[in-house]
Design a protein around this motif. Structure first.
Motif, PDB file in Angstrom:
ATOM      1  N   VAL A 199       4.118  14.836   4.918  1.00  0.00           N
ATOM      2  CA  VAL A 199       3.894  15.543   2.686  1.00  0.00           C
ATOM      3  C   VAL A 199       4.806  15.719   1.957  1.00  0.00           C
ATOM      4  O   VAL A 199       4.967  15.616   0.521  1.00  0.00           O
ATOM      5  CB  VAL A 199       2.260  16.523   3.089  1.00  0.00           C
ATOM      6  N   GLU A 200       5.106  16.955   2.366  1.00  0.00           N
ATOM      7  CA  GLU A 200       6.188  17.378   1.325  1.00  0.00           C
ATOM      8  C   GLU A 200       7.347  15.813   1.116  1.00  0.00           C
ATOM      9  O   GLU A 200       8.106  16.420   0.231  1.00  0.00           O
ATOM     10  CB  GLU A 200       6.531  18.741   2.006  1.00  0.00           C
ATOM     11  N   GLU A 201       7.949  15.867   2.373  1.00  0.00           N
ATOM     12  CA  GLU A 201       9.078  14.625   2.336  1.00  0.00           C
ATOM     13  C   GLU A 201       8.519  13.299   1.311  1.00  0.00           C
ATOM     14  O   GLU A 201       9.194  12.571   0.056  1.00  0.00           O
ATOM     15  CB  GLU A 201       9.597  13.862   3.710  1.00  0.00           C
ATOM     16  N   ALA A 202       6.869  12.666   1.391  1.00  0.00           N
ATOM     17  CA  ALA A 202       6.699  11.954   0.338  1.00  0.00           C
ATOM     18  C   ALA A 202       6.902  12.472  -1.017  1.00  0.00           C
ATOM     19  O   ALA A 202       6.145  11.724  -2.902  1.00  0.00           O
ATOM     20  CB  ALA A 202       5.140  11.342   1.279  1.00  0.00           C
ATOM     21  N   GLU A 203       6.190  13.246  -1.204  1.00  0.00           N
ATOM     22  CA  GLU A 203       6.007  14.409  -2.351  1.00  0.00           C
ATOM     23  C   GLU A 203       7.291  14.309  -3.459  1.00  0.00           C
ATOM     24  O   GLU A 203       7.236  14.368  -5.083  1.00  0.00           O
ATOM     25  CB  GLU A 203       5.144  15.676  -1.966  1.00  0.00           C
ATOM     26  N   THR A 204       8.544  14.903  -2.714  1.00  0.00           N
ATOM     27  CA  THR A 204       9.481  14.886  -2.900  1.00  0.00           C
ATOM     28  C   THR A 204      10.159  13.277  -3.833  1.00  0.00           C
ATOM     29  O   THR A 204      10.211  12.632  -3.628  1.00  0.00           O
ATOM     30  CB  THR A 204      10.730  15.484  -2.138  1.00  0.00           C
ATOM     31  N   VAL A 230      -4.407  19.778   8.299  1.00  0.00           N
ATOM     32  CA  VAL A 230      -4.420  18.013   8.499  1.00  0.00           C
ATOM     33  C   VAL A 230      -4.353  18.045   6.556  1.00  0.00           C
ATOM     34  O   VAL A 230      -5.212  16.671   6.360  1.00  0.00           O
ATOM     35  CB  VAL A 230      -5.472  17.558   9.111  1.00  0.00           C
ATOM     36  N   GLU A 231      -5.275  19.186   6.143  1.00  0.00           N
ATOM     37  CA  GLU A 231      -5.967  18.940   5.048  1.00  0.00           C
ATOM     38  C   GLU A 231      -4.709  18.868   3.931  1.00  0.00           C
ATOM     39  O   GLU A 231      -4.799  18.004   3.022  1.00  0.00           O
ATOM     40  CB  GLU A 231      -6.226  20.974   4.938  1.00  0.00           C
ATOM     41  N   ALA A 232      -3.847  18.942   4.686  1.00  0.00           N
ATOM     42  CA  ALA A 232      -2.167  18.583   3.443  1.00  0.00           C
ATOM     43  C   ALA A 232      -2.095  17.262   3.417  1.00  0.00           C
ATOM     44  O   ALA A 232      -1.805  16.334   1.832  1.00  0.00           O
ATOM     45  CB  ALA A 232      -0.702  19.158   3.903  1.00  0.00           C
ATOM     46  N   LEU A 233      -2.059  16.483   4.337  1.00  0.00           N
ATOM     47  CA  LEU A 233      -2.481  14.936   4.036  1.00  0.00           C
ATOM     48  C   LEU A 233      -4.421  14.520   3.497  1.00  0.00           C
ATOM     49  O   LEU A 233      -3.766  13.620   2.310  1.00  0.00           O
ATOM     50  CB  LEU A 233      -2.507  14.669   5.510  1.00  0.00           C
ATOM     51  N   LEU A 234      -4.721  15.188   3.328  1.00  0.00           N
ATOM     52  CA  LEU A 234      -6.048  14.576   2.973  1.00  0.00           C
ATOM     53  C   LEU A 234      -6.116  15.009   1.302  1.00  0.00           C
ATOM     54  O   LEU A 234      -6.113  14.245   0.255  1.00  0.00           O
ATOM     55  CB  LEU A 234      -7.225  15.113   3.611  1.00  0.00           C
ATOM     56  N   GLU A 235      -5.476  15.565   0.943  1.00  0.00           N
ATOM     57  CA  GLU A 235      -4.676  15.817  -0.166  1.00  0.00           C
ATOM     58  C   GLU A 235      -3.998  15.281  -0.628  1.00  0.00           C
ATOM     59  O   GLU A 235      -3.982  14.822  -1.904  1.00  0.00           O
ATOM     60  CB  GLU A 235      -4.777  18.143  -0.114  1.00  0.00           C
ATOM     61  N   TYR A 236      -2.868  14.695  -0.196  1.00  0.00           N
ATOM     62  CA  TYR A 236      -1.547  14.104  -0.682  1.00  0.00           C
ATOM     63  C   TYR A 236      -2.645  12.524  -0.852  1.00  0.00           C
ATOM     64  O   TYR A 236      -2.000  11.798  -1.634  1.00  0.00           O
ATOM     65  CB  TYR A 236      -0.978  13.746   0.565  1.00  0.00           C
ATOM     66  N   LEU A 237      -3.867  11.803  -0.209  1.00  0.00           N
ATOM     67  CA  LEU A 237      -4.004  11.303   0.099  1.00  0.00           C
ATOM     68  C   LEU A 237      -5.478  10.804  -1.327  1.00  0.00           C
ATOM     69  O   LEU A 237      -5.770  10.017  -1.716  1.00  0.00           O
ATOM     70  CB  LEU A 237      -5.499  11.063   1.553  1.00  0.00           C
ATOM     71  N   ALA A 239       1.854   9.631  -3.735  1.00  0.00           N
ATOM     72  CA  ALA A 239       2.882   9.224  -5.380  1.00  0.00           C
ATOM     73  C   ALA A 239       3.132   7.783  -4.879  1.00  0.00           C
ATOM     74  O   ALA A 239       2.941   7.302  -3.386  1.00  0.00           O
ATOM     75  CB  ALA A 239       4.313  10.402  -4.164  1.00  0.00           C
ATOM     76  N   ASP A 240       3.810   7.769  -5.948  1.00  0.00           N
ATOM     77  CA  ASP A 240       4.230   6.169  -6.661  1.00  0.00           C
ATOM     78  C   ASP A 240       5.356   5.782  -5.581  1.00  0.00           C
ATOM     79  O   ASP A 240       5.194   4.967  -6.128  1.00  0.00           O
ATOM     80  CB  ASP A 240       3.522   5.267  -7.974  1.00  0.00           C
ATOM     81  N   TYR A 241       6.212   6.451  -5.746  1.00  0.00           N
ATOM     82  CA  TYR A 241       7.752   6.101  -5.057  1.00  0.00           C
ATOM     83  C   TYR A 241       7.931   6.270  -3.441  1.00  0.00           C
ATOM     84  O   TYR A 241       9.315   6.130  -3.232  1.00  0.00           O
ATOM     85  CB  TYR A 241       8.260   7.310  -6.209  1.00  0.00           C
ATOM     86  N   SER A 262       0.790  -1.471  -0.282  1.00  0.00           N
ATOM     87  CA  SER A 262       0.002   0.015   0.008  1.00  0.00           C
ATOM     88  C   SER A 262       0.929   0.906  -0.082  1.00  0.00           C
ATOM     89  O   SER A 262       2.112   1.265   0.520  1.00  0.00           O
ATOM     90  CB  SER A 262      -1.004  -0.190   1.914  1.00  0.00           C
ATOM     91  N   SER A 263       0.661   2.343  -0.322  1.00  0.00           N
ATOM     92  CA  SER A 263       1.296   3.311  -0.254  1.00  0.00           C
ATOM     93  C   SER A 263       1.026   4.245   0.955  1.00  0.00           C
ATOM     94  O   SER A 263       2.271   4.881   1.384  1.00  0.00           O
ATOM     95  CB  SER A 263       0.990   4.575  -1.312  1.00  0.00           C
ATOM     96  N   VAL A 264       0.191   3.859   1.948  1.00  0.00           N
ATOM     97  CA  VAL A 264       0.086   4.381   2.984  1.00  0.00           C
ATOM     98  C   VAL A 264       0.049   3.040   3.957  1.00  0.00           C
ATOM     99  O   VAL A 264      -1.497   2.198   3.846  1.00  0.00           O
ATOM    100  CB  VAL A 264      -0.926   5.579   3.165  1.00  0.00           C
ATOM    101  N   TYR A 265       0.529   3.178   5.275  1.00  0.00           N
ATOM    102  CA  TYR A 265      -0.126   2.334   6.446  1.00  0.00           C
ATOM    103  C   TYR A 265      -0.298   2.552   7.317  1.00  0.00           C
ATOM    104  O   TYR A 265       0.255   3.734   8.031  1.00  0.00           O
ATOM    105  CB  TYR A 265       0.694   1.624   6.717  1.00  0.00           C
TER     106      TYR A 265
END
Length: 339
Positions: free
Chosen positions: A64-69, A100-107, A111-113, A16-19
């Motif tokens: 979120v920023e780290e996950a998107e980088t 929390v909105e930042a995480l909701l937007e990321y979800l 990112a697949d990486y 999964s992309s998120v656990y």
């Protein structure tokens, strides 16, 4: 999905992309985290791909920023995030502002990486929160709760077999009785016992009693077990040993009172058709402790348990007000129980 199914999926390459890992059983949670690390990253990649963050120190926006980088020199990143109260009903006492909105937007489009793993040391999630619902919808939420009575004993046997040794009759029960129900502690004791037994060896009950020291709480647990089985000589032996260890008699009496109160609670709830797991949740105990208390409860009538607790209440008052010598008062109480 439960933890076993999730572990099987990871080994098959289904990640999964998120656990969202939560629960009070830290040892098994860390085992699953270690599995993810071993399956997703090579030793060479860890310096660039393995990241640890703590929401008590950084805001969720940073995660979120780290996950998107995009990862540098590695195909995928694994981000472990220690959580304080983002997913639970508890208060967040830190001064960090989490958007929390930042995480909701990321979800909405993870990112697949990146694989983000939230680790929450709490028994329950706050199901009312949007972020909990979003993670469950997009990723995988796994509960890590204490093992049930028989399941815990099977876990001990399995860990021993991994160490290429086995536990004889009563040895697993003796280990839990002496060391408690914490998997981290049990794992360490199993390693020690199997090292002593040698490859292919068998650990018996006597070896466990000889090599695994009991805490004060576990000694009192064994003392009450001896009382329940009318082994007053053994109960007194444990009591005298506790005194040699300079344990305060008032503390010993308080722990005995606690155990008899648990026995009465388990007996009462069992009569109301509560399951072992429900009783454990209701009174905040490990399921194995409930199992043992249930076995002890069958040896006492409800009225006798109530009388014992009343006598312990009187003894506590006398010990604290100087109405009786503390050691003598507790000794006489144990002898009367045997009579």
């Amino acid at each position: 999905m439960d933890a076993k199914a999730a572990a099987k999926a990871v080994k098959q390459g289904e990640v999964s992309s998120v656990y969202l890992l939560y629960g009070s059983e830290k040892y098994q949670m860390n085992e699953f985290a270690a599995l993810l690390e071993s399956q997703l990253l090579t030793k060479e990649d860890k310096d660039f791909a393995l990241i640890h963050m703590d929401l008590g120190e950084v805001p969720i926006q940073a995660v979120v920023e780290e996950a998107e980088t995009v990862p540098f020199m590695v195909p995928r990143k694994l981000i472990f995030v220690r959580d304080t109260s983002l997913f639970t009903a508890g208060k967040d006492n830190s001064k960090i502002e989490h958007r929390v909105e930042a995480l909701l937007e990321y979800l909405d489009n993870p990112a697949d990486y990146s694989v983000v793993v939230f680790m929450v040391q709490h028994e329950k999630l706050d199901e009312r929160k949007k972020v909990v619902k979003a993670v469950k919808k997009v990723g995988t939420a796994l509960a890590f709760m204490p093992l049930g009575g028989d399941e815990l004993l099977r876990w001990v046997d399995k860990q021993a077999s991994i160490q290429n040794c086995s536990f004889g009759p009563g040895a697993a029960e003796a280990l839990v009785r002496n060391a408690g129900t914490g998997l981290q502690t049990l794992a360490g004791e199993i390693d020690k016992l199997c090292l002593y037994a040698g490859a292919g060896g068998t650990v018996d009950e006597a070896t466990v009693d000889h090599m695994v020291a009991r805490s004060t709480e576990q000694n009192v647990f064994a003392l009450v077990e001896d009382i329940a089985n009318l082994r007053i000589d053994k109960a007194l032996s444990i009591f005298y040993e506790l005194l040699k260890q300079r344990e305060e008699p008032i503390k010993i009496a308080a722990l005995i009172t606690r155990q008899f109160r648990i026995i009465l609670q388990v007996k009462t709830l069992s009569k109301q058709s509560y399951s072992q797991q429900q009783i454990a949740s209701q009174i905040g105990l490990h399921p194995y402790a409930v199992k043992i208390a249930g076995e002890q409860a069958r040896k006492f009538e409800t009225s006798r348990l109530e009388n014992i607790l009343n006598h312990l209440g009187d003894l506590d008052y006398k010990m604290k007000t100087g109405g009786v010598d503390k050691v003598l008062g507790l000794e006489l109480f144990l002898l009367r129980l045997g009579a």
